[in-house]
Design a protein around this motif. Sequence first.
Motif, PDB file in Angstrom:
ATOM      1  N   LEU A 216       2.582   7.708   7.699  1.00  0.00           N
ATOM      2  CA  LEU A 216       2.139   6.340   8.280  1.00  0.00           C
ATOM      3  C   LEU A 216       1.363   5.322   7.307  1.00  0.00           C
ATOM      4  O   LEU A 216       1.417   4.284   7.256  1.00  0.00           O
ATOM      5  CB  LEU A 216       1.472   6.483   9.298  1.00  0.00           C
ATOM      6  N   GLY A 217       0.593   6.116   6.283  1.00  0.00           N
ATOM      7  CA  GLY A 217      -0.173   5.171   5.341  1.00  0.00           C
ATOM      8  C   GLY A 217       1.027   4.554   4.360  1.00  0.00           C
ATOM      9  O   GLY A 217       0.530   3.447   4.333  1.00  0.00           O
TER      10      GLY A 217
ATOM     11  N   GLN B  13       3.838   4.112   4.727  1.00  0.00           N
ATOM     12  CA  GLN B  13       4.883   3.182   5.680  1.00  0.00           C
ATOM     13  C   GLN B  13       4.359   1.935   5.727  1.00  0.00           C
ATOM     14  O   GLN B  13       4.883   0.635   5.611  1.00  0.00           O
ATOM     15  CB  GLN B  13       5.157   3.544   7.254  1.00  0.00           C
ATOM     16  N   GLU B  14       2.764   1.766   6.115  1.00  0.00           N
ATOM     17  CA  GLU B  14       2.318   0.539   5.885  1.00  0.00           C
ATOM     18  C   GLU B  14       2.171  -0.218   4.661  1.00  0.00           C
ATOM     19  O   GLU B  14       2.427  -1.318   4.534  1.00  0.00           O
ATOM     20  CB  GLU B  14       0.569   0.811   6.473  1.00  0.00           C
TER      21      GLU B  14
ATOM     22  N   GLN C 149       4.138  -3.908   4.136  1.00  0.00           N
ATOM     23  CA  GLN C 149       3.241  -5.065   3.703  1.00  0.00           C
ATOM     24  C   GLN C 149       3.952  -5.522   2.495  1.00  0.00           C
ATOM     25  O   GLN C 149       4.063  -6.877   2.277  1.00  0.00           O
ATOM     26  CB  GLN C 149       1.820  -4.796   3.277  1.00  0.00           C
TER      27      GLN C 149
ATOM     28  N   VAL D  10      -3.854  -1.977   0.391  1.00  0.00           N
ATOM     29  CA  VAL D  10      -3.712  -1.791   1.783  1.00  0.00           C
ATOM     30  C   VAL D  10      -4.795  -0.859   2.135  1.00  0.00           C
ATOM     31  O   VAL D  10      -4.894   0.307   1.372  1.00  0.00           O
ATOM     32  CB  VAL D  10      -2.338  -1.149   2.161  1.00  0.00           C
ATOM     33  N   SER D  11      -5.402  -1.074   3.305  1.00  0.00           N
ATOM     34  CA  SER D  11      -6.486  -0.063   3.692  1.00  0.00           C
ATOM     35  C   SER D  11      -5.921   1.220   4.294  1.00  0.00           C
ATOM     36  O   SER D  11      -4.793   1.291   4.730  1.00  0.00           O
ATOM     37  CB  SER D  11      -7.371  -0.892   4.908  1.00  0.00           C
ATOM     38  N   PRO D  12      -6.833   2.076   4.311  1.00  0.00           N
ATOM     39  CA  PRO D  12      -6.195   3.354   4.963  1.00  0.00           C
ATOM     40  C   PRO D  12      -5.841   3.526   6.263  1.00  0.00           C
ATOM     41  O   PRO D  12      -6.515   2.541   6.933  1.00  0.00           O
ATOM     42  CB  PRO D  12      -7.423   4.496   4.908  1.00  0.00           C
ATOM     43  N   VAL D  13      -4.810   4.031   6.679  1.00  0.00           N
ATOM     44  CA  VAL D  13      -4.382   4.191   8.051  1.00  0.00           C
ATOM     45  C   VAL D  13      -4.921   5.517   8.916  1.00  0.00           C
ATOM     46  O   VAL D  13      -4.970   6.369   8.405  1.00  0.00           O
ATOM     47  CB  VAL D  13      -2.883   4.391   8.271  1.00  0.00           C
ATOM     48  N   PHE D  14      -5.619   5.195  10.169  1.00  0.00           N
ATOM     49  CA  PHE D  14      -6.515   6.194  10.729  1.00  0.00           C
ATOM     50  C   PHE D  14      -5.565   6.560  11.841  1.00  0.00           C
ATOM     51  O   PHE D  14      -4.860   6.074  12.615  1.00  0.00           O
ATOM     52  CB  PHE D  14      -7.730   5.943  10.873  1.00  0.00           C
ATOM     53  N   LEU D  15      -5.520   8.277  12.219  1.00  0.00           N
ATOM     54  CA  LEU D  15      -5.084   8.448  13.459  1.00  0.00           C
ATOM     55  C   LEU D  15      -6.228   9.831  14.059  1.00  0.00           C
ATOM     56  O   LEU D  15      -6.429  10.662  13.340  1.00  0.00           O
ATOM     57  CB  LEU D  15      -3.747   9.436  13.130  1.00  0.00           C
TER      58      LEU D  15
ATOM     59  N   LYS E  30      -8.434   9.777   8.662  1.00  0.00           N
ATOM     60  CA  LYS E  30      -7.241   9.123   7.792  1.00  0.00           C
ATOM     61  C   LYS E  30      -6.156   9.882   7.547  1.00  0.00           C
ATOM     62  O   LYS E  30      -6.147  11.134   7.253  1.00  0.00           O
ATOM     63  CB  LYS E  30      -7.916   8.991   6.090  1.00  0.00           C
TER      64      LYS E  30
END
Length: 325
Positions: free
Chosen positions: A37-38, A40-41, A45, A160-165, A169
């Motif tokens: 997911l991270g 992919q972001e 972008q 890009v900032s980290p993606v959290f779930l 992270k």
Amino acid sequence: MERFDLSIANVTGALPEGARKEQGISLAIGFFDGVHLGHQEVVRQAVALAREQGLVPAVMTFDPHPRVVLGHGSQYQTVLTPLADKLSLLSKLGVEAAYVIQFERSFSEVTAEEFVKTLINPLGVKATTVGFDFSFGHRGEGNADTLRLHGNGEIQVQVVSPVFLEDDKVSSTRIRDRLAEGESLEASALLGRPYVIKGLVVHGDARGRLLGYPTANLLPEQPYVIPRSGVYAIYIDLLSDSGEFESRYNGVLNVGYRPTFDAPGGALRLEAHLFDFGGDLYGRQLALTFHTFLRAEKKFDSIEQLVAQISLDAAQAKEIVSVQR
């Protein structure tokens, strides 16, 4: 030490047909292990920026993992996503060009400035997108600010900032840890898709057939991260010789060392039983999609106990995959 040749000719990849170098590139840079997911972001972008500015959406990645070449990460000798699958996933995110650098020890000596001026700039890169922890160049000396500096103000850099779930992270390490614990559903959530292992069906000892549960003994085609030993509810896709999807079956998988039959220290096996299938699978390519961990592997005192447990495993797996498919 021989210096790495940074000429474009030594980097795998090209602009798509019809694109011109002067059009410019929006480049996402990273190893993208797992394309989670991270990652992919980061790619989304980069693609969005390409659409806004009329650039070609592209990625730059490396093979194999730099830590493997440098001897700093034995765990990275296994992969969440082999290169071919990685490139396919990136393409589905809108990437039109991919540049793959074959990482060699000599490449680790390339300075951040050399990397930008003799590789990034000649590609016609107008914008780059990187993760929050991005580093590059000799001993990781470069970062997003370095990229801006050596781009002489001509390369836009977005971080890009980290993606959290679930308040933590998303990372390749976290996914590997979840798989090691048998948490296949959480690993899939972090990946944004189910975890899959592809391989070829090879001959075993046909013991499963004698027990009433014939199994396909899968030899992974790449050094995949193998989840925790145990029994899983899975989906099994039959693939053509070219790797294209043909058909899907529900099934149950045992990952482990068969302690009831084999002495300690034996080979790790992936043995899949397909529900409602009666054909010959030897030599066929399969893709195993991990769904739910059912139980840990254990040694049984008798064949009868083992067969009874396999029957329970199969029934549980059937219920899970038929309801939650």
